[in-house]
Design a protein around this motif. Structure first.
Motif, short mmCIF file in Angstrom:
data_model
loop_
_atom_site.label_atom_id
_atom_site.label_comp_id
_atom_site.label_asym_id
_atom_site.label_seq_id
_atom_site.Cartn_x
_atom_site.Cartn_y
_atom_site.Cartn_z
N PHE A 244 0.91 -1.33 -0.05
CA PHE A 244 -0.03 0.10 0.02
C PHE A 244 0.95 1.28 -0.03
O PHE A 244 0.57 2.20 -0.71
CB PHE A 244 -0.95 0.12 1.22
N ALA A 245 1.74 1.38 0.89
CA ALA A 245 2.74 2.70 0.76
C ALA A 245 3.48 2.34 -0.42
O ALA A 245 3.67 3.53 -0.94
CB ALA A 245 3.70 2.41 1.94
N ARG A 246 3.99 1.56 -1.10
CA ARG A 246 4.82 1.66 -2.26
C ARG A 246 3.74 2.27 -3.26
O ARG A 246 4.24 3.19 -4.10
CB ARG A 246 5.19 0.31 -2.70
N ARG A 247 2.57 1.58 -3.46
CA ARG A 247 1.70 2.30 -4.36
C ARG A 247 1.29 4.01 -4.08
O ARG A 247 1.13 4.67 -4.92
CB ARG A 247 0.16 1.77 -4.41
N LEU A 248 1.25 4.21 -2.85
CA LEU A 248 0.96 5.60 -2.44
C LEU A 248 2.00 6.37 -3.11
O LEU A 248 2.02 7.63 -3.37
CB LEU A 248 0.80 5.78 -0.88
N PHE A 249 3.21 5.82 -2.73
CA PHE A 249 4.56 6.94 -2.97
C PHE A 249 5.20 6.54 -4.08
O PHE A 249 6.35 6.71 -4.55
CB PHE A 249 5.45 6.69 -1.51
N GLU A 250 4.48 5.67 -5.05
CA GLU A 250 5.06 5.43 -6.23
C GLU A 250 6.15 6.22 -6.97
O GLU A 250 5.61 7.34 -7.13
CB GLU A 250 3.95 4.75 -7.41
N GLY A 251 7.40 5.91 -7.24
CA GLY A 251 8.38 6.59 -7.63
C GLY A 251 8.87 7.64 -6.85
O GLY A 251 9.96 8.03 -7.13
N ALA A 252 8.37 7.83 -5.63
CA ALA A 252 8.99 8.77 -4.79
C ALA A 252 9.55 7.92 -3.68
O ALA A 252 9.02 7.13 -3.09
CB ALA A 252 8.00 9.57 -4.11
N ARG A 253 11.07 8.25 -3.20
CA ARG A 253 11.58 7.49 -2.27
C ARG A 253 12.25 8.61 -1.20
O ARG A 253 12.80 9.55 -1.58
CB ARG A 253 12.74 6.63 -2.74
N GLU B 177 14.86 12.85 5.06
CA GLU B 177 13.53 12.95 5.19
C GLU B 177 12.70 11.97 6.19
O GLU B 177 11.74 12.42 6.61
CB GLU B 177 13.03 12.79 3.74
N TYR B 178 13.56 10.94 6.09
CA TYR B 178 12.78 9.91 7.06
C TYR B 178 12.62 10.27 8.35
O TYR B 178 11.75 10.40 9.11
CB TYR B 178 13.47 8.55 6.87
N ARG B 179 14.02 10.59 8.57
CA ARG B 179 14.07 11.32 10.35
C ARG B 179 13.47 12.39 10.59
O ARG B 179 12.91 12.66 11.54
CB ARG B 179 15.74 11.34 10.31
N PRO C 64 8.58 3.74 0.79
CA PRO C 64 9.68 3.29 0.30
C PRO C 64 10.95 4.52 0.62
O PRO C 64 10.59 5.58 0.55
CB PRO C 64 9.37 3.46 -1.37
N ARG C 65 11.99 3.88 0.94
CA ARG C 65 13.20 4.72 1.13
C ARG C 65 14.32 4.59 0.25
O ARG C 65 14.57 3.65 -0.23
CB ARG C 65 13.68 4.66 2.49
N ALA C 66 15.01 5.58 -0.23
CA ALA C 66 16.25 5.59 -0.91
C ALA C 66 17.34 4.94 -0.12
O ALA C 66 17.52 5.03 1.06
CB ALA C 66 16.83 7.12 -1.45
N ARG C 67 18.22 4.11 -0.91
CA ARG C 67 19.39 3.48 -0.17
C ARG C 67 20.32 4.55 -0.46
O ARG C 67 20.40 5.49 -0.99
CB ARG C 67 19.81 2.17 -1.30
N PRO C 68 21.20 4.24 0.58
CA PRO C 68 22.39 5.39 0.81
C PRO C 68 22.98 5.73 -0.56
O PRO C 68 23.19 6.88 -0.85
CB PRO C 68 23.36 4.96 1.78
N GLU C 69 23.36 4.56 -1.41
CA GLU C 69 24.01 4.79 -2.52
C GLU C 69 23.15 5.51 -3.65
O GLU C 69 23.63 5.30 -4.99
CB GLU C 69 24.84 3.45 -2.97
N ASP C 70 21.78 5.41 -3.57
CA ASP C 70 20.76 5.59 -4.69
C ASP C 70 20.88 7.35 -4.87
O ASP C 70 20.77 8.02 -3.86
CB ASP C 70 19.14 5.37 -4.16
N THR C 71 21.04 7.71 -6.00
CA THR C 71 21.34 8.88 -6.30
C THR C 71 20.11 9.62 -6.72
O THR C 71 20.03 10.92 -7.24
CB THR C 71 22.34 9.04 -7.62
#
Length: 134
Positions: free
Chosen positions: A4-13, A18-20, A122-129
């Motif tokens: 559900f969260a992935r669909r809600l934030f599709e394409g946005a990580r 931002e998480y903190r 969804p969260r970006a991985r540290p190496e995700d640019t």
């Protein structure tokens, strides 16, 4: 929940920052709201007041565990069940006349839902640019 969260934030990580920021904002906000919601409980008898504080603090700690533990889903479920059962627990073991503040259950439920939404988004991985850096 994760789908559900992935669909809600599709394409946005979310980035780590931002998480903190999300979790800090949610916790600060709901901490303040909880103080407001608990206003008036000081009129309860000492035993009833203590019971409300113990139950409420256990739920708050479990909300914080949702974002701090490797067992996020377990703590989410534990917290949801705990919130749902609070009125029954107070009725069963609380002294006569002990009542939860009317807005306590919705406050804890929304805090839990907001925390879970951020945690399972969804969260970006540290190496995700591809995560925004501004």
């Amino acid at each position: 929940m994760r789908r559900f969260a992935r669909r809600l934030f599709e394409g946005a990580r979310m980035s780590d920052e931002e998480y903190r920021a999300n979790l800090n904002g949610i916790n600060i906000f709901f901490g303040a709201v909880l103080g407001f919601v608990l206003a008036g409980t000081e009129t309860l008898e000492t035993a009833g007041f203590t019971l409300v504080l113990v139950l409420c603090s256990a739920i708050v700690v479990s909300i914080l565990y949702i974002s701090s533990s490797h067992r996020r889903l377990v703590y989410f479920l534990y917290t949801a069940v705990g919130i749902a059962c609070m009125p029954q627990v107070v009725g069963l073991i609380g002294p006569a006349g002990t009542a939860l503040p009317p807005k306590l259950i919705p406050t804890l439920a929304v805090w839990t839902a907001m925390t879970a939404l951020v945690e399972f988004a969804p969260r970006a991985r540290p190496e995700d640019t591809t995560a925004p850096r501004s």
